[in-house]
Design a protein around this motif. Sequence first.
Motif, mmCIF file in Angstrom:
data_model
loop_
_atom_site.group_PDB
_atom_site.id
_atom_site.type_symbol
_atom_site.label_atom_id
_atom_site.label_comp_id
_atom_site.label_asym_id
_atom_site.label_seq_id
_atom_site.Cartn_x
_atom_site.Cartn_y
_atom_site.Cartn_z
ATOM 1 N N ARG A 121 13.006 -6.443 -4.836
ATOM 2 C CA ARG A 121 12.507 -5.518 -3.801
ATOM 3 C C ARG A 121 13.092 -4.117 -3.989
ATOM 4 N N GLU A 122 14.370 -4.063 -4.311
ATOM 5 C CA GLU A 122 15.015 -2.771 -4.524
ATOM 6 C C GLU A 122 14.402 -2.044 -5.724
ATOM 7 N N GLN A 123 14.084 -2.804 -6.769
ATOM 8 C CA GLN A 123 13.540 -2.195 -7.982
ATOM 9 C C GLN A 123 12.150 -1.608 -7.777
ATOM 10 N N VAL A 124 11.346 -2.216 -6.903
ATOM 11 C CA VAL A 124 9.955 -1.775 -6.739
ATOM 12 C C VAL A 124 9.732 -0.937 -5.483
ATOM 13 N N SER A 125 10.772 -0.693 -4.724
ATOM 14 C CA SER A 125 10.612 -0.034 -3.422
ATOM 15 C C SER A 125 9.939 1.336 -3.527
ATOM 16 N N PHE A 126 10.164 2.065 -4.620
ATOM 17 C CA PHE A 126 9.583 3.397 -4.759
ATOM 18 C C PHE A 126 8.061 3.360 -4.862
ATOM 19 N N LEU A 127 7.473 2.186 -5.128
ATOM 20 C CA LEU A 127 6.023 2.085 -5.237
ATOM 21 C C LEU A 127 5.337 1.952 -3.871
ATOM 22 N N GLY A 128 6.119 1.724 -2.837
ATOM 23 C CA GLY A 128 5.542 1.589 -1.503
ATOM 24 C C GLY A 128 4.573 0.431 -1.412
ATOM 25 N N ASP A 129 3.366 0.719 -0.914
ATOM 26 C CA ASP A 129 2.389 -0.351 -0.716
ATOM 27 C C ASP A 129 1.690 -0.787 -2.002
ATOM 28 N N ARG A 130 2.068 -0.200 -3.143
ATOM 29 C CA ARG A 130 1.532 -0.657 -4.428
ATOM 30 C C ARG A 130 2.383 -1.764 -5.037
#
Length: 145
Positions: free
Chosen positions: A75-84
């Motif tokens: 979750r931390e790794q992908v958080s910058f993608l937001g709803d993507r």
Amino acid sequence: MAFTNVLVAYDGSEPSRNALKHALGMAEASGEVRVHVVHIFQLPQYFLGDAFSTASPQVNQEVYEYAQQIEQHAREQVSFLGDRAAVELLQGPPGQAVIQYAEQHKCDLIIIGSRGLSGLREFVLGSVSHYVVQSAKVPVLVMKS
């Protein structure tokens, strides 16, 4: 072929971290790419001849807590993608769960590490990545460490 709905099988191992990095790179390069990350865990089961046993509640709890830690890292790794981005924690046989998730969410690419954290189990039962490559109806990218 442009992929827009990418599934990453993530177990925290180096090959799966490479798989996630590759998917994130695809998402950064194109605002069209959605990344699904799944971590699949199995509660321990023991077979002795015809007998079947499960692990103690304490062991099951430890396995689940470890799985939650891996999920949180993803979750931390992908958080910058937001709803993507979507991250899911699933329980069951890993290969089957990856295939089922990919079909249910209409993923058009699966990225998986060449070897995960399974050790002897991989040797005895066959690797998850091999199962996914053989069973998937969409392209599979296998990442090595």
